[in-house]
Design an enzyme around this catalytic site. Structure first.
Site, PDB file in Angstrom:
ATOM      1  N   CYS A 176       2.809  -2.143  -7.413  1.00  0.00           N
ATOM      2  CA  CYS A 176       3.896  -1.169  -7.509  1.00  0.00           C
ATOM      3  C   CYS A 176       4.530  -1.055  -8.895  1.00  0.00           C
ATOM      4  O   CYS A 176       4.504   0.010  -9.513  1.00  0.00           O
ATOM      5  CB  CYS A 176       4.977  -1.501  -6.487  1.00  0.00           C
ATOM      6  SG  CYS A 176       4.419  -1.449  -4.778  1.00  0.00           S
ATOM      7  N   ASP A 224       5.271   5.337  -1.908  1.00  0.00           N
ATOM      8  CA  ASP A 224       4.822   3.959  -2.116  1.00  0.00           C
ATOM      9  C   ASP A 224       3.653   3.609  -1.196  1.00  0.00           C
ATOM     10  O   ASP A 224       3.714   3.844   0.018  1.00  0.00           O
ATOM     11  CB  ASP A 224       5.999   3.022  -1.832  1.00  0.00           C
ATOM     12  CG  ASP A 224       5.861   1.671  -2.493  1.00  0.00           C
ATOM     13  OD1 ASP A 224       4.876   1.456  -3.208  1.00  0.00           O
ATOM     14  OD2 ASP A 224       6.751   0.835  -2.304  1.00  0.00           O
ATOM     15  N   ASP A 225       2.586   3.067  -1.769  1.00  0.00           N
ATOM     16  CA  ASP A 225       1.470   2.534  -0.979  1.00  0.00           C
ATOM     17  C   ASP A 225       0.775   3.589  -0.112  1.00  0.00           C
ATOM     18  O   ASP A 225       0.196   3.253   0.918  1.00  0.00           O
ATOM     19  CB  ASP A 225       1.938   1.392  -0.073  1.00  0.00           C
ATOM     20  CG  ASP A 225       2.162   0.096  -0.842  1.00  0.00           C
ATOM     21  OD1 ASP A 225       2.359   0.166  -2.063  1.00  0.00           O
ATOM     22  OD2 ASP A 225       2.153  -0.978  -0.223  1.00  0.00           O
ATOM     23  N   ASP A 260       1.727   5.530  -5.810  1.00  0.00           N
ATOM     24  CA  ASP A 260       1.615   4.515  -6.857  1.00  0.00           C
ATOM     25  C   ASP A 260       0.321   3.710  -6.835  1.00  0.00           C
ATOM     26  O   ASP A 260       0.029   2.984  -7.775  1.00  0.00           O
ATOM     27  CB  ASP A 260       2.838   3.588  -6.878  1.00  0.00           C
ATOM     28  CG  ASP A 260       3.010   2.762  -5.612  1.00  0.00           C
ATOM     29  OD1 ASP A 260       2.276   2.987  -4.634  1.00  0.00           O
ATOM     30  OD2 ASP A 260       3.895   1.876  -5.605  1.00  0.00           O
ATOM     31  N   HIS A 261      -0.486   3.820  -5.788  1.00  0.00           N
ATOM     32  CA  HIS A 261      -1.827   3.219  -5.742  1.00  0.00           C
ATOM     33  C   HIS A 261      -2.421   3.468  -4.375  1.00  0.00           C
ATOM     34  O   HIS A 261      -1.809   4.097  -3.502  1.00  0.00           O
ATOM     35  CB  HIS A 261      -1.813   1.713  -6.047  1.00  0.00           C
ATOM     36  CG  HIS A 261      -0.726   0.954  -5.367  1.00  0.00           C
ATOM     37  ND1 HIS A 261      -0.680   0.777  -4.005  1.00  0.00           N
ATOM     38  CD2 HIS A 261       0.383   0.355  -5.857  1.00  0.00           C
ATOM     39  CE1 HIS A 261       0.402   0.075  -3.691  1.00  0.00           C
ATOM     40  NE2 HIS A 261       1.068  -0.183  -4.795  1.00  0.00           N
ATOM     41  N   HIS A 302      10.240   0.496  -9.857  1.00  0.00           N
ATOM     42  CA  HIS A 302      10.387  -0.477  -8.781  1.00  0.00           C
ATOM     43  C   HIS A 302      11.864  -0.822  -8.615  1.00  0.00           C
ATOM     44  O   HIS A 302      12.589  -0.959  -9.602  1.00  0.00           O
ATOM     45  CB  HIS A 302       9.585  -1.741  -9.095  1.00  0.00           C
ATOM     46  CG  HIS A 302       9.339  -2.615  -7.913  1.00  0.00           C
ATOM     47  ND1 HIS A 302      10.308  -3.415  -7.370  1.00  0.00           N
ATOM     48  CD2 HIS A 302       8.230  -2.813  -7.159  1.00  0.00           C
ATOM     49  CE1 HIS A 302       9.813  -4.081  -6.343  1.00  0.00           C
ATOM     50  NE2 HIS A 302       8.548  -3.725  -6.190  1.00  0.00           N
TER      51      HIS A 302
END
Length: 490
Positions: free
Chosen positions: A76, A37-38, A330-331, A130
């Site tokens: 997310c 994540d992130d 995710d990004h 999520h």
């Protein structure tokens, strides 16, 4: 768990014999999808000399690293839904956190669900979809989530203290609604707890346990997804990971200003970071900024260690010989660039570019990097292709198998990302050289941004409107309109 898996295997065999879905199932590769994540592509294997990521690096050394990989939305839940469904956000109609995939597409077949219909046992551990917005139809059994804490002891004490303070003052912490109080905790914590006493370590333990169960039934192909919550703020990791980085020597961003010439509504990011309990109310000091960087990098190294444990489990069980491993984030993320901290929420390069690695068993062209443009929606078609399943024409991406075989090949002429902002819907098209963004809103003139990725890789200056780019702008407008026309009413 063993009995559940055996029961599931019997059911799959019966189904497969009836519909022919399990022809030579044991010859099909397994899939291990690891999500983080992130995590922006700030890893040693991506060229960052500061970050200690030896385990993700060794995965890259045995696979293909995608240097220009882009998510379909820098948020997310929409990003994960897009990747796991193989559809663009404009198809799923999910551009915010909250809606489930089935609320907009009740009859959709997702990527893991497609594998399930072809005889695979499909399971999810941790943050894959999520949290709280899962999709039961994607998995053979309901998704598993750890109950271990995200914070260590000090963080939990700070969280309780801030809750009491809010209650005494009658303050409703942002964001309003379910889970809001979580943001009362600190933005980072070097805890005395061990890896497995925290949420991500516990997720690893259960992921490894599942791999060991699969090793007992080698005839059963599997699609196993394991997702880590770090390095999403709060950056919480055992102290040993913080100790890997000298806080005082970490370099701060050199572009601590908003993109010049950008529409004011577009040049924004989320305010999430400001909600955390120990974030200063005024301008951040350089010391605090470096502490944040240390926490972020520590969280990356903590995730890296968990990736290493999963890879070791594959090797120790023998599953590595027939398992495709995908590492995906995710990004992107901002850590001071454009004044944004712990943030994404826009259509710029730093928010939409992610890390992605695919490693095949005994991959011939291993340890290579490709600069070809790729998208998260390409993961589904790629895995279907690599595992020898029938092509699913409903997936909107393209197989990346040609790039794995030859990193100099190309499969996409552009990558696309979306974000809604103050009533506008923005779509960004990342071509080989340009980032071209179109913003539309009913009753308002269409607005554009143009960034020269060759000379301005961090999108500091919007050059749309400059005469020397007029011809290029017309080509980009036509290219984007042909692919994604402006929706009626916008």
């Amino acid at each position: 768990m063993k009995n559940q898996l055996a029961t599931r295997w019997i059911a799959v065999v019966v189904t497969g014999l009836m519909c022919g879905a399990l022809n030579a199932a044991n010859d099909r590769p397994n899939v291990l999808l690891i999500c983080s994540d992130d995590m922006r592509p700030q890893l040693h294997c991506y060229g960052d000399p500061t970050v200690q990521s030896p385990n993700i690096d060794r995965l890259a050394a045995r696979g293909t690293l995608f240097n220009r990989s882009y998510v379909q939305q820098a948020l997310c839940s929409p990003s994960r839904i897009s990747m796991l469904s193989g559809r663009y956000p404009t198809t799923t109609q999910i551009l915010n956190i909250g809606p489930t995939l089935r609320s907009t597409m009740p009859d959709i077949t997702t990527v893991p669900q497609y594998f399930k219909t072809h005889g695979y046992d499909c399971r999810s551990f941790g943050k894959v979809y999520h949290v709280g917005i899962d999709d039961d139809a994607s998995w053979s059994v309901p998704a598993w989530h750890s109950k271990k804490p995200r914070y260590g002891a000090a963080g939990q004490r700070a969280l309780v203290a801030r809750r009491k303070e809010y209650a005494q003052k009658g303050i409703t912490p942002p964001p309003k609604g379910k889970g809001a109080i979580f943001y009362a905790g600190p933005a980072f914590e070097a805890t005395k707890l061990g890896d497995d006493e925290l949420l991500d370590g516990d997720t690893t333990v259960h992921g490894i346990e599942q791999l060991r169960e699969y090793a007992k039934i080698p005839e059963q192909p599997f699609f196993l997804a394991v997702g880590f919550s770090n390095p999403h703020v709060p950056w919480v990791a055992p102290k040993k990971y913080f100790d890997m980085y000298d806080c005082g020597s970490l370099s701060l961003a050199k572009n601590e200003f908003l993109p010049k010439g950008a529409p004011p509504f577009a040049a924004t990011s989320g305010a999430d970071f400001l909600w955390y309990g120990n974030v200063q109310s005024g301008p951040l000091t350089e010391t605090f900024k470096r502490e944040c960087l240390q926490g972020y990098l520590a969280a990356i190294s903590y995730v890296d260690a968990q990736v290493g444990r999963l890879l070791d489990a594959l090797d120790n069980t023998g599953l590595a010989e027939n398992t495709i491993v995908v590492f995906w984030t995710d990004h992107g993320y901002y850590m001071g660039e454009h004044t944004w901290w712990g943030a994404k929420h826009n259509n710029y390069e730093g928010a939409t570019r992610n890390a992605m690695i695919i490693a095949l068993p005994n991959q011939e062209a291993s340890g290579q990097m490709t600069d070809a443009l790729v998208q998260s929606v390409d993961i589904g078609p790629t895995l279907v292709d690599l595992c020898g399943l029938p092509t699913n024409a409903n997936f909107e991406g393209r197989s990346l198998k040609p790039l794995i075989e030859d990193p100099m090949e190309s499969v996409n002429d552009a990558a696309f990302s979306w974000y809604p902002k103050r009533g506008y819907l923005g779509v960004a098209m990342r071509s080989d050289r340009w980032r071209f963004v179109r913003w539309t809103k009913k009753g308002k003139p269409t607005q554009y941004e143009l960034y020269d990725q060759q000379n301005d890789p961090q999108n500091d200056v919007n050059v749309f409107g400059e005469k020397q780019h007029a011809a290029e702008v017309e080509k980009l407008k036509e290219q984007l309109e042909n692919r994604f026309p402006i929706e009626e009413g916008r």
